[in-house]
Design a protein around this motif. Structure first.
Motif, PDB file in Angstrom:
ATOM      1  N   GLU A   1      -1.318  22.533   9.595  1.00 46.29           N
ATOM      2  CA  GLU A   1      -1.479  23.484   8.492  1.00 46.29           C
ATOM      3  C   GLU A   1      -1.920  24.829   9.089  1.00 46.29           C
ATOM      4  OE1 GLU A   1      -1.134  23.902   5.091  1.00 46.29           O
ATOM      5  OE2 GLU A   1      -2.019  25.828   5.552  1.00 46.29           O
TER       6      GLU A   1
ATOM      7  N   TRP B   1       1.090  32.885   3.366  1.00 49.25           N
ATOM      8  CA  TRP B   1       0.383  31.637   3.044  1.00 49.25           C
ATOM      9  C   TRP B   1      -1.127  31.788   3.211  1.00 49.25           C
ATOM     10  CZ3 TRP B   1       2.904  28.326   0.314  1.00 49.25           C
ATOM     11  CH2 TRP B   1       4.296  28.255   0.427  1.00 49.25           C
TER      12      TRP B   1
ATOM     13  N   ILE C   1       3.433  25.226  12.784  1.00 47.21           N
ATOM     14  CA  ILE C   1       4.120  24.000  13.240  1.00 47.21           C
ATOM     15  C   ILE C   1       5.042  24.286  14.430  1.00 47.21           C
ATOM     16  CG2 ILE C   1       6.039  24.164  11.575  1.00 47.21           C
ATOM     17  CD1 ILE C   1       5.950  21.051  11.476  1.00 47.21           C
ATOM     18  N   PHE C   2       5.575  25.504  14.486  1.00 44.36           N
ATOM     19  CA  PHE C   2       6.496  25.821  15.572  1.00 44.36           C
ATOM     20  C   PHE C   2       5.780  25.938  16.926  1.00 44.36           C
ATOM     21  CE2 PHE C   2       8.682  27.328  11.712  1.00 44.36           C
ATOM     22  CZ  PHE C   2       9.830  26.557  11.817  1.00 44.36           C
TER      23      PHE C   2
ATOM     24  N   CYS D   1       0.514  20.553   5.630  1.00 41.45           N
ATOM     25  CA  CYS D   1      -0.164  19.558   4.785  1.00 41.45           C
ATOM     26  C   CYS D   1      -1.071  20.138   3.714  1.00 41.45           C
ATOM     27  CB  CYS D   1      -0.943  18.583   5.652  1.00 41.45           C
ATOM     28  SG  CYS D   1      -2.263  19.342   6.607  1.00 41.45           S
TER      29      CYS D   1
ATOM     30  N   SER E   1      -3.616  18.319   0.680  1.00 36.69           N
ATOM     31  CA  SER E   1      -2.958  17.438  -0.272  1.00 36.69           C
ATOM     32  C   SER E   1      -3.708  16.122  -0.531  1.00 36.69           C
ATOM     33  CB  SER E   1      -1.560  17.120   0.277  1.00 36.69           C
ATOM     34  OG  SER E   1      -0.983  16.087  -0.470  1.00 36.69           O
TER      35      SER E   1
ATOM     36  N   ALA F   1      -2.507  25.293  12.889  1.00 39.21           N
ATOM     37  CA  ALA F   1      -1.506  25.929  13.759  1.00 39.21           C
ATOM     38  C   ALA F   1      -0.230  26.175  12.976  1.00 39.21           C
ATOM     39  CB  ALA F   1      -1.194  25.011  14.940  1.00 39.21           C
TER      40      ALA F   1
HETATM   41  C1  LIG Z   1       3.797  24.687  -0.624  1.00 39.76           C
HETATM   42  S1  LIG Z   1       2.380  24.373   0.336  1.00 39.76           S
HETATM   43  C2  LIG Z   1       2.367  22.581   0.392  1.00 39.76           C
HETATM   44  C3  LIG Z   1       1.105  21.976   0.900  1.00 39.76           C
HETATM   45  C4  LIG Z   1       1.079  20.441   0.849  1.00 39.76           C
HETATM   46  N1  LIG Z   1       2.208  19.852   1.542  1.00 39.76           N
HETATM   47  C5  LIG Z   1       1.010  19.930  -0.570  1.00 39.76           C
HETATM   48  O1  LIG Z   1       1.866  19.123  -0.957  1.00 39.76           O
HETATM   49  O2  LIG Z   1       0.070  20.320  -1.306  1.00 39.76           O
HETATM   50  C6  LIG Z   1       2.939  24.805   1.963  1.00 39.76           C
HETATM   51  C7  LIG Z   1       1.815  24.804   2.973  1.00 39.76           C
HETATM   52  O3  LIG Z   1       2.357  25.018   4.267  1.00 39.76           O
HETATM   53  C8  LIG Z   1       1.534  25.882   5.006  1.00 39.76           C
HETATM   54  N2  LIG Z   1       2.446  26.509   5.988  1.00 39.76           N
HETATM   55  C9  LIG Z   1       3.425  27.397   5.728  1.00 39.76           C
HETATM   56  N3  LIG Z   1       4.110  27.697   6.843  1.00 39.76           N
HETATM   57  C10 LIG Z   1       3.553  26.961   7.846  1.00 39.76           C
HETATM   58  C11 LIG Z   1       3.822  26.827   9.233  1.00 39.76           C
HETATM   59  N4  LIG Z   1       4.803  27.529   9.827  1.00 39.76           N
HETATM   60  N5  LIG Z   1       3.075  25.966   9.970  1.00 39.76           N
HETATM   61  C12 LIG Z   1       2.061  25.257   9.370  1.00 39.76           C
HETATM   62  N6  LIG Z   1       1.757  25.350   8.059  1.00 39.76           N
HETATM   63  C13 LIG Z   1       2.491  26.187   7.301  1.00 39.76           C
HETATM   64  C14 LIG Z   1       0.926  26.811   3.967  1.00 39.76           C
HETATM   65  O4  LIG Z   1      -0.293  27.384   4.376  1.00 39.76           O
HETATM   66  C15 LIG Z   1       0.771  25.885   2.766  1.00 39.76           C
HETATM   67  O5  LIG Z   1      -0.499  25.274   2.758  1.00 39.76           O
END
Ligand SMILES: C[S@@+](CC[C@H](N)C(=O)[O-])C[C@H]1O[C@@H](n2cnc3c(N)ncnc32)[C@H](O)[C@@H]1O
Length: 217
Positions: A66, A6, A107-108, A46, A49, A105
């Motif tokens: 994020e 990501w 999320i976990f 997030c 978005s 961070a």
């Molecule tokens: C598919 S994108 C969706 C972003 C947003 N929700 C949107 O609708 O535009 C997934 C997002 O989750 C973040 N991400 C992935 N794994 C994550 C994690 N374990 N903890 C926090 N953020 C994470 C990525 O960097 C990416 O910005």
């Protein structure tokens, strides 16, 4: 899908998942379903978005998480908010402005104490961003983290055999498996994805509302 995947996407500006308008289902259904007017909305994974812009404009408070620092910088710049930035243990960075707080961070790494109380979760492109084993872990963690807050959940449905994620297909039985223990699950809307998933495979977007059975977590 590890963190590097990501972070590299954000670095290379490969953010095809970033929608250029607030999600139509958010605009149509959210305020009718969120029990608390002006409540606190948790937006996991997030990105930057535009749904966050919509929530703030509609007088909700937002907490996000994020992985990508770059994404959060861009989010605040595009919101026109100059953030106050602070640092928590374990490398967690917090961006704050009026009515918004975003954790940079994994999320976990978040705990219920760090997050504080939230009224509702808005999950668009978060659960579906994760491969199945991680999605199951995410669903358990999210339920505990938010003390079983209600959820507005956007899923995509398609034949996973024919295309690889992300986004990963999350079918009705998956939502049931992840959340039926703690929530009553209502289908709000289901409509075909225009031009298909990644412009290739026919699929549906399914909007769910998960209402906490009881605050038992
Ligand atoms: C598919 S994108 C969706 C972003 C947003 N929700 C949107 O609708 O535009 C997934 C997002 O989750 C973040 N991400 C992935 N794994 C994550 C994690 N374990 N903890 C926090 N953020 C994470 C990525 O960097 C990416 O910005």
């Amino acid at each position: 899908m590890d963190a590097e995947f990501w972070l590299a996407k954000w670095k290379r500006n490969e953010t095809g998942f970033h929608a250029l308008h607030p999600h139509p289902a958010l605009v149509t259904y959210f305020s009718g379903l969120c029990a608390v007017r002006g409540g606190c909305v948790f937006v996991p994974l997030c990105g930057k978005s535009l749904d966050i812009h919509w929530l703030l404009k509609n007088n909700y408070r937002v907490i996000g998480v994020e992985l990508s620092h770059l994404a959060v910088e861009q989010l605040f710049a595009e919101l026109g908010i100059h953030p106050v930035i602070s640092h928590l243990p374990a490398g967690v960075v917090v961006f704050e402005g009026v009515n918004i707080r975003v954790f940079v961070a994994d999320i976990f790494a978040l705990t219920p104490d760090m997050l504080g109380p939230v009224d509702i979760v808005y999950d668009r492109a978060a659960l579906v961003a994760l491969p199945a084993p991680m999605a199951a872990r995410y669903a358990r963690h999210l339920t505990q983290l938010t003390k079983c807050a209600d959820q507005f959940l956007v899923c995509v449905e398609y034949d996973q055999e024919r295309l690889s994620g992300p986004p990963f297909a999350v079918m009705a039985q998956d939502v049931e498996r992840y959340y039926a223990q703690d929530y009553t699950i209502a289908s709000i809307d289901r409509s075909p994805v225009a031009n298909g998933i990644k412009g290739k495979e026919p699929g549906y977007e399914h909007i769910w509302f998960l209402h906490s059975v009881e605050k038992k977590v």
